[in-house]
Design a protein around this motif. Structure first.
Motif, PDB file in Angstrom:
ATOM      1  N   GLU A  30      -6.082   2.720   2.435  1.00  0.00           N
ATOM      2  CA  GLU A  30      -5.998   1.468   3.333  1.00  0.00           C
ATOM      3  C   GLU A  30      -7.205   0.718   3.197  1.00  0.00           C
ATOM      4  O   GLU A  30      -8.472   1.264   3.024  1.00  0.00           O
ATOM      5  N   VAL A  31      -7.063  -0.560   2.987  1.00  0.00           N
ATOM      6  CA  VAL A  31      -8.216  -1.518   2.987  1.00  0.00           C
ATOM      7  C   VAL A  31      -8.642  -1.849   4.438  1.00  0.00           C
ATOM      8  O   VAL A  31      -7.976  -2.194   5.105  1.00  0.00           O
ATOM      9  N   ILE A  32      -9.814  -1.238   4.729  1.00  0.00           N
ATOM     10  CA  ILE A  32     -10.453  -1.492   6.118  1.00  0.00           C
ATOM     11  C   ILE A  32     -10.930  -2.958   6.265  1.00  0.00           C
ATOM     12  O   ILE A  32     -10.827  -3.659   7.327  1.00  0.00           O
ATOM     13  N   GLN A  33     -11.662  -3.273   5.323  1.00  0.00           N
ATOM     14  CA  GLN A  33     -12.355  -4.600   5.114  1.00  0.00           C
ATOM     15  C   GLN A  33     -12.274  -5.117   3.813  1.00  0.00           C
ATOM     16  O   GLN A  33     -12.278  -4.506   2.659  1.00  0.00           O
ATOM     17  N   PRO A  34     -11.609  -6.294   3.464  1.00  0.00           N
ATOM     18  CA  PRO A  34     -11.052  -6.637   2.135  1.00  0.00           C
ATOM     19  C   PRO A  34     -12.464  -7.347   1.379  1.00  0.00           C
ATOM     20  O   PRO A  34     -12.396  -7.252   0.165  1.00  0.00           O
ATOM     21  N   GLY A  35     -13.478  -7.775   2.080  1.00  0.00           N
ATOM     22  CA  GLY A  35     -14.534  -8.310   1.385  1.00  0.00           C
ATOM     23  C   GLY A  35     -14.394  -9.725   0.851  1.00  0.00           C
ATOM     24  O   GLY A  35     -13.181 -10.216   0.921  1.00  0.00           O
ATOM     25  N   THR A  36     -15.475 -10.249   0.684  1.00  0.00           N
ATOM     26  CA  THR A  36     -15.588 -11.546   0.426  1.00  0.00           C
ATOM     27  C   THR A  36     -16.369 -12.098  -1.230  1.00  0.00           C
ATOM     28  O   THR A  36     -16.186 -13.345  -1.323  1.00  0.00           O
ATOM     29  N   GLY A  37     -16.586 -10.936  -1.875  1.00  0.00           N
ATOM     30  CA  GLY A  37     -17.280 -11.210  -3.097  1.00  0.00           C
ATOM     31  C   GLY A  37     -16.220 -11.393  -4.517  1.00  0.00           C
ATOM     32  O   GLY A  37     -14.932 -11.670  -4.119  1.00  0.00           O
ATOM     33  N   ALA A  38     -16.660 -10.883  -5.493  1.00  0.00           N
ATOM     34  CA  ALA A  38     -15.924 -10.760  -6.584  1.00  0.00           C
ATOM     35  C   ALA A  38     -14.724  -9.703  -6.624  1.00  0.00           C
ATOM     36  O   ALA A  38     -14.959  -8.715  -5.802  1.00  0.00           O
ATOM     37  N   ALA A  81       0.844  -1.074  -0.018  1.00  0.00           N
ATOM     38  CA  ALA A  81       0.028  -0.028   0.063  1.00  0.00           C
ATOM     39  C   ALA A  81       0.832   1.343  -0.017  1.00  0.00           C
ATOM     40  O   ALA A  81       2.019   1.047   0.236  1.00  0.00           O
ATOM     41  N   PRO A  82       0.395   2.386  -0.389  1.00  0.00           N
ATOM     42  CA  PRO A  82       1.112   3.681  -0.262  1.00  0.00           C
ATOM     43  C   PRO A  82       1.660   3.894   0.984  1.00  0.00           C
ATOM     44  O   PRO A  82       0.855   3.536   2.004  1.00  0.00           O
ATOM     45  N   ALA A  83       2.995   4.357   1.153  1.00  0.00           N
ATOM     46  CA  ALA A  83       3.427   4.747   2.411  1.00  0.00           C
ATOM     47  C   ALA A  83       2.666   5.628   3.186  1.00  0.00           C
ATOM     48  O   ALA A  83       2.267   6.532   2.620  1.00  0.00           O
ATOM     49  N   GLY A  84       2.620   5.549   4.539  1.00  0.00           N
ATOM     50  CA  GLY A  84       1.751   6.402   5.024  1.00  0.00           C
ATOM     51  C   GLY A  84       0.147   5.744   5.412  1.00  0.00           C
ATOM     52  O   GLY A  84      -0.429   6.047   6.473  1.00  0.00           O
ATOM     53  N   GLY A  85       0.192   4.575   4.717  1.00  0.00           N
ATOM     54  CA  GLY A  85      -1.127   4.018   4.858  1.00  0.00           C
ATOM     55  C   GLY A  85      -2.378   5.006   4.880  1.00  0.00           C
ATOM     56  O   GLY A  85      -2.619   5.718   3.983  1.00  0.00           O
ATOM     57  N   SER A  86      -3.085   5.042   5.935  1.00  0.00           N
ATOM     58  CA  SER A  86      -4.549   5.801   5.985  1.00  0.00           C
ATOM     59  C   SER A  86      -4.114   7.121   6.680  1.00  0.00           C
ATOM     60  O   SER A  86      -4.925   8.223   7.247  1.00  0.00           O
ATOM     61  N   ALA A  87      -2.654   7.426   6.950  1.00  0.00           N
ATOM     62  CA  ALA A  87      -2.285   8.887   7.601  1.00  0.00           C
ATOM     63  C   ALA A  87      -2.832   9.265   9.088  1.00  0.00           C
ATOM     64  O   ALA A  87      -2.970  10.279   9.138  1.00  0.00           O
ATOM     65  N   GLY A  88      -3.063   8.012   9.613  1.00  0.00           N
ATOM     66  CA  GLY A  88      -3.639   8.307  10.881  1.00  0.00           C
ATOM     67  C   GLY A  88      -5.119   8.287  10.973  1.00  0.00           C
ATOM     68  O   GLY A  88      -5.803   8.463  12.289  1.00  0.00           O
ATOM     69  N   VAL A  89      -5.798   8.436   9.841  1.00  0.00           N
ATOM     70  CA  VAL A  89      -7.246   8.487   9.804  1.00  0.00           C
ATOM     71  C   VAL A  89      -7.855   7.125  10.625  1.00  0.00           C
ATOM     72  O   VAL A  89      -7.379   6.082   9.896  1.00  0.00           O
ATOM     73  N   LYS A  90      -8.813   6.930  11.358  1.00  0.00           N
ATOM     74  CA  LYS A  90      -9.430   5.764  11.818  1.00  0.00           C
ATOM     75  C   LYS A  90     -10.902   5.699  11.506  1.00  0.00           C
ATOM     76  O   LYS A  90     -11.589   6.653  11.465  1.00  0.00           O
TER      77      LYS A  90
END
Length: 312
Positions: free
Chosen positions: A64-72, A30-39
């Motif tokens: 940032e991927v918070i939930q990857p999902g399970t579908g297509a 993922a890009p460096a810094g991820g979510s930049a501290g955002v929750k």
């Protein structure tokens, strides 16, 4: 509030700027810094709660991927249906700018080169049912702003829940022929995925009003004025049978926001079910008026036969 994508469309930084540059983290890709501290908290399928770090907003775009999902899997070229919540990260109120959870109207986003690179990459890391957090800063416009006096856009934060994917566009109109027509205009329907034949050679006088007739009535959802359409069409000038444009001859349907074309199209296609074929006679006042266009004389009445293949 207008649909949330209208917020995006008004900000070249988000959807129409050059791709956002960011270095990748060796550990995550993922890009460096991820979510930049955002929750982000809350369940996918409901409006999220977003907590911002103290201090100045991020100046580097990231996801940032918070939930990857399970579908297509989401792929480049898809048109994904999403629930979208967007915030202005200004380091003060960090106010929410809009959410499709409030409007109860999911949006459709095409995954193409018009998206900043950080979003192109982020979308392909989630599946249907997943949640993506994206921070869009001004790093993508750094070079442009050195040459212009364009004010910097506030950093934007998006929480995107992927609901599914839009079905591919039709190849041609499909449905029941209605037998409707415009006096002086002929449309022949060859059937299948072949182009209709439009004839406008006539001594009949055109109406000074917009005339729209449904040749084939589709069974899809009705076109909304704020949507982007995929269509096949042929355009000719009333009385002369002179053709000035045809997507059929180019071998590729046209795609455009309905709100950005001539008034005759805006008024004539709003409310038409997807899958329909319509013929429209457009007076000069709703076309190009007194202004001549390439291959179109001034004060021309325009005639179009249009297949509405998709709307999103």
């Amino acid at each position: 509030m207008r649909r949330v994508l209208a917020i995006l469309a008004a900000m070249p930084l988000i959807l129409f700027a050059a791709a956002c540059g960011s270095e990748e983290s060796p550990a995550t890709g993922a890009p460096a810094g991820g979510s930049a501290g955002v929750k982000v908290t809350g369940n996918v399928g409901a409006k999220p709660t977003v907590t911002f770090p103290s201090g100045s907003p991020a100046t580097k775009s990231s996801y940032e991927v918070i939930q990857p999902g399970t579908g297509a899997v989401v792929k480049a070229g898809d048109k994904v249906i999403v629930n979208l919540t967007v915030y202005n990260w200004d380091g003060k109120g960090n106010a929410v700018q809009g959410s499709s959870y409030d409007t109860k109207a999911p949006e459709t986003i095409p995954i193409n080169e018009q998206l900043p690179q950080v979003l192109q990459e982020g979308f392909t890391k989630v599946k249907h049912g997943g949640r993506l957090l994206a921070v869009l800063a001004n790093d993508s416009l750094a070079q442009q702003q050195q040459q212009q006096t364009t004010p910097a856009e506030p950093t934007k934060v998006f929480v995107i829940d992927v609901v599914g994917a839009q079905a591919p566009a039709l190849k041609a109109a499909t449905g029941k022929e209605t037998g409707q027509s415009i006096k002086g205009v002929q449309v022949e329907n060859p059937g299948g995925e072949k182009a209709p034949t439009l004839t406008t050679k006539t001594s009949e006088k055109p109406s000074d009003k917009l005339v729209v007739k449904t040749i084939i009535e589709g069974t899809g959802a009705k076109v909304q004025p704020t949507q982007t359409l995929t269509v096949h069409y042929t355009g000719k000038i009333w009385g002369t049978d002179k053709q000035f444009d045809s997507s059929w001859e180019r071998g590729q349907p046209a795609e455009f926001p309905l709100a950005q074309v001539i008034q005759g199209w805006q008024q004539g296609l709003a409310g038409v079910p997807v899958g329909s074929r319509v013929v429209m006679s457009i007076p000069p006042a709703l076309g190009y008026g007194d202004q001549a266009q390439q291959n179109i004389p001034a004060k021309s009445t325009l005639v179009f036969v249009v297949d509405v293949l998709a709307a999103y």
